[in-house]
Design a protein around this motif. Structure first.
Motif, PDB file in Angstrom:
ATOM      1  N   TYR A   1      65.143  90.094 -44.824  1.00 35.44           N
ATOM      2  CA  TYR A   1      66.573  90.281 -45.060  1.00 35.44           C
ATOM      3  C   TYR A   1      67.433  89.038 -44.820  1.00 35.44           C
ATOM      4  O   TYR A   1      68.636  89.066 -45.073  1.00 35.44           O
ATOM      5  CB  TYR A   1      67.106  91.405 -44.172  1.00 35.44           C
ATOM      6  CG  TYR A   1      66.408  92.721 -44.361  1.00 35.44           C
ATOM      7  CD1 TYR A   1      66.356  93.332 -45.612  1.00 35.44           C
ATOM      8  CD2 TYR A   1      65.787  93.365 -43.295  1.00 35.44           C
ATOM      9  CE1 TYR A   1      65.707  94.553 -45.786  1.00 35.44           C
ATOM     10  CE2 TYR A   1      65.137  94.576 -43.458  1.00 35.44           C
ATOM     11  CZ  TYR A   1      65.101  95.163 -44.710  1.00 35.44           C
ATOM     12  OH  TYR A   1      64.467  96.366 -44.864  1.00 35.44           O
TER      13      TYR A   1
ATOM     14  N   THR B   1      67.966  86.099 -46.235  1.00 36.42           N
ATOM     15  CA  THR B   1      68.729  85.552 -47.359  1.00 36.42           C
ATOM     16  C   THR B   1      69.876  86.469 -47.747  1.00 36.42           C
ATOM     17  O   THR B   1      71.017  86.016 -47.972  1.00 36.42           O
ATOM     18  CB  THR B   1      67.815  85.310 -48.572  1.00 36.42           C
ATOM     19  OG1 THR B   1      66.800  84.378 -48.202  1.00 36.42           O
ATOM     20  CG2 THR B   1      68.605  84.758 -49.747  1.00 36.42           C
ATOM     21  N   ASP B   2      69.612  87.785 -47.807  1.00 37.49           N
ATOM     22  CA  ASP B   2      70.653  88.736 -48.195  1.00 37.49           C
ATOM     23  C   ASP B   2      71.798  88.751 -47.188  1.00 37.49           C
ATOM     24  O   ASP B   2      72.971  88.908 -47.571  1.00 37.49           O
ATOM     25  CB  ASP B   2      70.063  90.142 -48.320  1.00 37.49           C
ATOM     26  CG  ASP B   2      69.118  90.272 -49.508  1.00 37.49           C
ATOM     27  OD1 ASP B   2      69.268  89.484 -50.459  1.00 37.49           O
ATOM     28  OD2 ASP B   2      68.226  91.130 -49.464  1.00 37.49           O
TER      29      ASP B   2
ATOM     30  N   THR C   1      74.000  85.576 -47.588  1.00 35.99           N
ATOM     31  CA  THR C   1      74.840  85.587 -48.790  1.00 35.99           C
ATOM     32  C   THR C   1      76.077  86.473 -48.636  1.00 35.99           C
ATOM     33  O   THR C   1      76.945  86.482 -49.521  1.00 35.99           O
ATOM     34  CB  THR C   1      74.039  86.034 -50.030  1.00 35.99           C
ATOM     35  OG1 THR C   1      73.490  87.341 -49.790  1.00 35.99           O
ATOM     36  CG2 THR C   1      72.916  85.055 -50.333  1.00 35.99           C
TER      37      THR C   1
ATOM     38  N   PHE D   1      75.723  95.161 -47.895  1.00 34.68           N
ATOM     39  CA  PHE D   1      74.336  94.813 -47.569  1.00 34.68           C
ATOM     40  C   PHE D   1      73.448  96.066 -47.561  1.00 34.68           C
ATOM     41  O   PHE D   1      72.361  96.073 -48.147  1.00 34.68           O
ATOM     42  CB  PHE D   1      74.279  94.119 -46.215  1.00 34.68           C
ATOM     43  CG  PHE D   1      72.886  94.002 -45.643  1.00 34.68           C
ATOM     44  CD1 PHE D   1      72.014  93.052 -46.122  1.00 34.68           C
ATOM     45  CD2 PHE D   1      72.484  94.851 -44.620  1.00 34.68           C
ATOM     46  CE1 PHE D   1      70.713  92.945 -45.615  1.00 34.68           C
ATOM     47  CE2 PHE D   1      71.203  94.754 -44.104  1.00 34.68           C
ATOM     48  CZ  PHE D   1      70.323  93.802 -44.598  1.00 34.68           C
TER      49      PHE D   1
ATOM     50  N   LYS E   1      72.601  97.539 -50.983  1.00 29.36           N
ATOM     51  CA  LYS E   1      71.687  96.757 -51.788  1.00 29.36           C
ATOM     52  C   LYS E   1      70.295  96.619 -51.164  1.00 29.36           C
ATOM     53  O   LYS E   1      69.473  95.847 -51.673  1.00 29.36           O
ATOM     54  CB  LYS E   1      72.278  95.371 -52.049  1.00 29.36           C
ATOM     55  CG  LYS E   1      73.536  95.404 -52.904  1.00 29.36           C
ATOM     56  CD  LYS E   1      74.098  94.010 -53.127  1.00 29.36           C
ATOM     57  CE  LYS E   1      75.355  94.053 -53.985  1.00 29.36           C
ATOM     58  NZ  LYS E   1      75.939  92.700 -54.188  1.00 29.36           N
TER      59      LYS E   1
END
Length: 308
Positions: free
Chosen positions: A217, A219-220, A223, A302, A305
């Motif tokens: 998780y 990277t998510d 972002t 978050f 997704k």
């Protein structure tokens, strides 16, 4: 976050005042004010009010807080169950706490579960001094209710379970009991919400994860950052401690540790160090509710997704 036990005094007519607070919250919604922001702020204001006497476990203030949280979940269409549990207090004593568990039936009954947690207990009162616990952890409970509202009518690929835990400050007893009732093979993730008041001077949200979740998780989470708030993901206590000049084992710092001990992946969202932590100055006066709402929108995004 965890702390030692303190004594509490109660206030008369607390139940009547609680009813008035809940009614006023409903009236705010009825008048058409901004839904998310109104409730985040109103929930924190309510939970930190004198009627709840600092929400210390096993007191009338904590009981009133549990009732308020239950009614908020019910107003959002959830089914609510109370988990009463006992734990050792002192050498020979026993104390009791109460978790508030909210669920909603969906087409996804056999899907994996995401367990959201936020402890509602705090330090109570010492003499005439009230410890309101606005950041720790009325903010987390308000965030829990925000997410429950956000996902109440949305189709979901997971079963979402929202739990306001008790007796965190005394040693994570509520989350330990909760975890003891779960089949860990059914759980995809624990998302723990503790101290989410964003510092306007350094607007950051820290996501502390186990190593497995970090790889999945990181990277998510990164972002989610924008011009308002920076999101940082780590599984290193040393890294966070260097930022705050502290010596904290962040893996053990809050309810996510109860999940970690049995191998359930977790993400702990918080803002790290707060100079008002466990002080009587932890009040709503230090909360930027606009930043708070912005952070919660990002965390909801978050969750929405999350990959299946």
């Amino acid at each position: 976050m965890i702390n030692s036990v303190m004594k509490v005094n109660y206030k008369r007519f607390a139940r009547i005042q609680l009813s008035l607070l809940i009614t006023s919250s409903a009236l705010l919604l009825h008048c058409g004010q901004a839904f998310a922001n109104t409730n985040l702020e109103q929930d924190v204001v309510t939970l930190t009010s004198a009627q709840f006497a600092g929400r210390k476990t096993a007191t009338q203030g904590a009981q009133l807080a549990a009732e308020f949280i239950s009614k908020r979940f019910i107003s959002l269409g959830y089914t609510v169950d109370g988990q009463t549990f006992a734990y050792q207090s002192g050498l020979f004593g026993k104390a009791f706490g109460r978790n508030v568990v909210a669920t909603k039936s969906s087409h996804c009954e056999k899907c994996e579960k995401i367990i959201f947690t936020a402890h509602y207990d705090h330090l109570g009162q010492k003499g005439s001094r009230l410890y309101p616990g606005a950041n720790d952890n009325a903010s987390g409970v308000a965030a829990l209710l925000y997410l429950a509202s956000y996902f109440a009518e949305k189709p979901k690929q997971y079963q979402l379970v929202f739990v306001a835990t008790d007796a965190e400050e005394n040693g994570l007893h509520g989350s330990e009991y909760l975890v003891s009732t779960l089949n860990k093979d059914e759980i995809k993730l624990n998302i723990n919400l503790d101290m989410l008041v964003v510092n306007p001077r350094k607007p950051r949200i820290y996501a502390f994860l186990d190593n497995q979740s970090l790889a999945q998780y990181q990277t998510d989470i990164k972002t989610l950052s924008d011009k308002q708030i920076t999101f940082m993901a780590t599984s290193s206590s040393a890294r966070l401690n260097r930022l705050f000049d502290l010596n904290v084992d962040w893996r053990r710092a809050s309810d996510h540790y109860s999940f970690a001990k049995v191998g359930i992946p977790y993400i702990y969202f918080g803002t790290g160090h707060d100079k008002h932590h466990h002080q009587s100055t932890d009040t709503t006066a230090h909360i930027d509710f606009t930043l708070f709402e912005s952070a919660m929108k990002k965390i909801a995004e978050f969750v929405e997704k999350l990959p299946s």
